[in-house]
Write a protein that holds these residues in place. Structure first.
Motif, PDB file in Angstrom:
ATOM      1  N   PHE A  91      -0.191   5.704 -13.256  1.00  0.00           N
ATOM      2  CA  PHE A  91       0.656   6.033 -12.008  1.00  0.00           C
ATOM      3  C   PHE A  91       1.938   5.196 -12.047  1.00  0.00           C
ATOM      4  N   MET A  92       3.118   5.761 -12.020  1.00  0.00           N
ATOM      5  CA  MET A  92       4.492   5.147 -12.126  1.00  0.00           C
ATOM      6  C   MET A  92       5.412   5.483 -11.070  1.00  0.00           C
ATOM      7  N   GLN A  93       4.808   6.384  -9.902  1.00  0.00           N
ATOM      8  CA  GLN A  93       5.722   6.789  -8.963  1.00  0.00           C
ATOM      9  C   GLN A  93       5.038   6.766  -7.677  1.00  0.00           C
ATOM     10  N   ILE A  94       5.725   6.444  -6.486  1.00  0.00           N
ATOM     11  CA  ILE A  94       5.141   6.926  -5.364  1.00  0.00           C
ATOM     12  C   ILE A  94       5.295   8.226  -4.980  1.00  0.00           C
ATOM     13  N   THR A  95       4.112   8.936  -4.510  1.00  0.00           N
ATOM     14  CA  THR A  95       4.023  10.389  -4.091  1.00  0.00           C
ATOM     15  C   THR A  95       4.557  10.941  -5.312  1.00  0.00           C
ATOM     16  N   THR A  96       4.646  10.689  -6.727  1.00  0.00           N
ATOM     17  CA  THR A  96       5.055  11.364  -7.772  1.00  0.00           C
ATOM     18  C   THR A  96       6.150  11.946  -7.636  1.00  0.00           C
ATOM     19  N   THR A  97       7.237  11.153  -7.071  1.00  0.00           N
ATOM     20  CA  THR A  97       8.482  11.446  -6.991  1.00  0.00           C
ATOM     21  C   THR A  97       9.595  10.321  -6.970  1.00  0.00           C
ATOM     22  N   GLY A  98      10.791  10.277  -7.177  1.00  0.00           N
ATOM     23  CA  GLY A  98      11.676   9.238  -7.157  1.00  0.00           C
ATOM     24  C   GLY A  98      11.553   8.247  -8.105  1.00  0.00           C
ATOM     25  N   ASP A  99      12.226   7.070  -8.122  1.00  0.00           N
ATOM     26  CA  ASP A  99      12.423   6.405  -9.431  1.00  0.00           C
ATOM     27  C   ASP A  99      11.061   5.999  -9.818  1.00  0.00           C
ATOM     28  N   LYS A 100      10.793   5.771 -11.090  1.00  0.00           N
ATOM     29  CA  LYS A 100       9.665   5.546 -11.839  1.00  0.00           C
ATOM     30  C   LYS A 100       9.752   4.098 -11.912  1.00  0.00           C
ATOM     31  N   THR A 101       8.527   3.254 -11.713  1.00  0.00           N
ATOM     32  CA  THR A 101       8.448   1.995 -11.879  1.00  0.00           C
ATOM     33  C   THR A 101       7.543   1.602 -13.243  1.00  0.00           C
ATOM     34  N   ASP A 102       7.880   0.491 -13.917  1.00  0.00           N
ATOM     35  CA  ASP A 102       7.319   0.202 -15.211  1.00  0.00           C
ATOM     36  C   ASP A 102       6.945  -1.067 -15.361  1.00  0.00           C
ATOM     37  N   LEU A 103       5.722  -1.422 -15.991  1.00  0.00           N
ATOM     38  CA  LEU A 103       5.307  -2.775 -16.296  1.00  0.00           C
ATOM     39  C   LEU A 103       5.953  -3.101 -17.749  1.00  0.00           C
ATOM     40  N   ILE A 104       6.499  -3.963 -17.984  1.00  0.00           N
ATOM     41  CA  ILE A 104       6.998  -4.405 -19.284  1.00  0.00           C
ATOM     42  C   ILE A 104       6.689  -5.631 -19.607  1.00  0.00           C
ATOM     43  N   SER A 105       6.579  -5.993 -21.044  1.00  0.00           N
ATOM     44  CA  SER A 105       6.153  -7.191 -21.668  1.00  0.00           C
ATOM     45  C   SER A 105       7.089  -7.388 -22.917  1.00  0.00           C
ATOM     46  N   ASN A 106       7.126  -8.582 -23.369  1.00  0.00           N
ATOM     47  CA  ASN A 106       7.987  -8.994 -24.453  1.00  0.00           C
ATOM     48  C   ASN A 106       7.094  -9.645 -25.449  1.00  0.00           C
ATOM     49  N   LEU A 140       0.754  -1.102   0.006  1.00  0.00           N
ATOM     50  CA  LEU A 140      -0.070   0.130  -0.011  1.00  0.00           C
ATOM     51  C   LEU A 140       0.811   1.169   0.015  1.00  0.00           C
ATOM     52  N   ILE A 141       0.847   2.216  -0.874  1.00  0.00           N
ATOM     53  CA  ILE A 141       1.564   3.285  -1.039  1.00  0.00           C
ATOM     54  C   ILE A 141       0.667   4.621  -1.046  1.00  0.00           C
ATOM     55  N   TYR A 142       1.298   5.841  -0.993  1.00  0.00           N
ATOM     56  CA  TYR A 142       0.514   6.976  -1.265  1.00  0.00           C
ATOM     57  C   TYR A 142       0.830   7.216  -2.864  1.00  0.00           C
ATOM     58  N   LEU A 143      -0.171   7.958  -3.586  1.00  0.00           N
ATOM     59  CA  LEU A 143       0.285   8.470  -4.988  1.00  0.00           C
ATOM     60  C   LEU A 143       0.788   9.752  -4.972  1.00  0.00           C
ATOM     61  N   HIS A 144       0.270  10.428  -4.101  1.00  0.00           N
ATOM     62  CA  HIS A 144       0.329  11.957  -3.906  1.00  0.00           C
ATOM     63  C   HIS A 144       0.882  12.341  -2.660  1.00  0.00           C
ATOM     64  N   HIS A 145       1.788  13.533  -2.457  1.00  0.00           N
ATOM     65  CA  HIS A 145       2.323  14.211  -0.997  1.00  0.00           C
ATOM     66  C   HIS A 145       1.142  14.511  -0.310  1.00  0.00           C
ATOM     67  N   LEU A 146       1.281  14.603   0.927  1.00  0.00           N
ATOM     68  CA  LEU A 146       0.447  15.290   1.762  1.00  0.00           C
ATOM     69  C   LEU A 146       0.173  16.733   1.608  1.00  0.00           C
ATOM     70  N   PRO A 147      -0.810  17.432   1.880  1.00  0.00           N
ATOM     71  CA  PRO A 147      -1.967  16.859   2.320  1.00  0.00           C
ATOM     72  C   PRO A 147      -2.966  16.165   1.352  1.00  0.00           C
ATOM     73  N   ASN A 148      -2.862  16.179   0.215  1.00  0.00           N
ATOM     74  CA  ASN A 148      -3.791  15.501  -0.883  1.00  0.00           C
ATOM     75  C   ASN A 148      -3.197  14.366  -1.048  1.00  0.00           C
ATOM     76  N   THR A 149      -3.406  13.358  -0.023  1.00  0.00           N
ATOM     77  CA  THR A 149      -2.948  11.997  -0.222  1.00  0.00           C
ATOM     78  C   THR A 149      -3.845  11.020  -1.023  1.00  0.00           C
ATOM     79  N   THR A 150      -3.497  10.162  -1.878  1.00  0.00           N
ATOM     80  CA  THR A 150      -4.373   9.243  -2.520  1.00  0.00           C
ATOM     81  C   THR A 150      -3.538   7.916  -2.250  1.00  0.00           C
TER      82      THR A 150
END
Length: 122
Positions: free
Chosen positions: A78-93, A5-15
């Motif tokens: 959505f590719m980042q936790i709290t819209t910062t930091g490393d981006k994650t990606d779903l990839i397929s071949n 479970l993560i936050y998608l946005h920073h406080l105070p507008n957490t999602t």
């Protein structure tokens, strides 16, 4: 498969969101392989992030819903936790096991908490 479970946005507008990491992410191997009709194969690895859409925050429920969407064709919303930091990606071949390309998961998933109700604090 790992889930967090993560936050998608920073406080105070957490999602609140759900991050699902598939086996083999970052190792160049592993993943989940889907075979259709015995001839078409796709291997998927990486992470996908969804928005916890139901129920609202700070409410105990036995079931929650996570929605997964794309920002553009084949690119996750959505590719980042709290819209910062490393981006994650779903990839397929492709079927032949070629190069991996970015992918998106579209849809909803239901999380059922067996035998209890869970409060997701936001």
């Amino acid at each position: 498969m790992g889930t967090h479970l993560i936050y998608l946005h920073h406080l105070p507008n957490t999602t609140t969101g759900l991050k699902v990491t598939l086996p083999g992410y970052g190792t160049g191997s592993g993943g989940v392989t889907f075979t259709c009709a015995g001839f078409s194969r796709k291997t998927v690895t990486g992470s996908v992030i969804g928005h916890i859409s139901n129920p609202e925050c700070n409410t105990y429920r036995p079931v929650h819903t996570a929605d997964f969407a794309e920002a553009s064709t084949g690119v996750q919303k959505f590719m980042q936790i709290t819209t910062t930091g490393d981006k994650t990606d779903l990839i397929s071949n492709n079927d032949a096991g070629g190069a991996y390309t970015t992918s998106a998961q579209i849809g909803s998933g239901v999380i059922t908490w067996e035998g209890t109700e869970v409060n997701i604090t936001c």
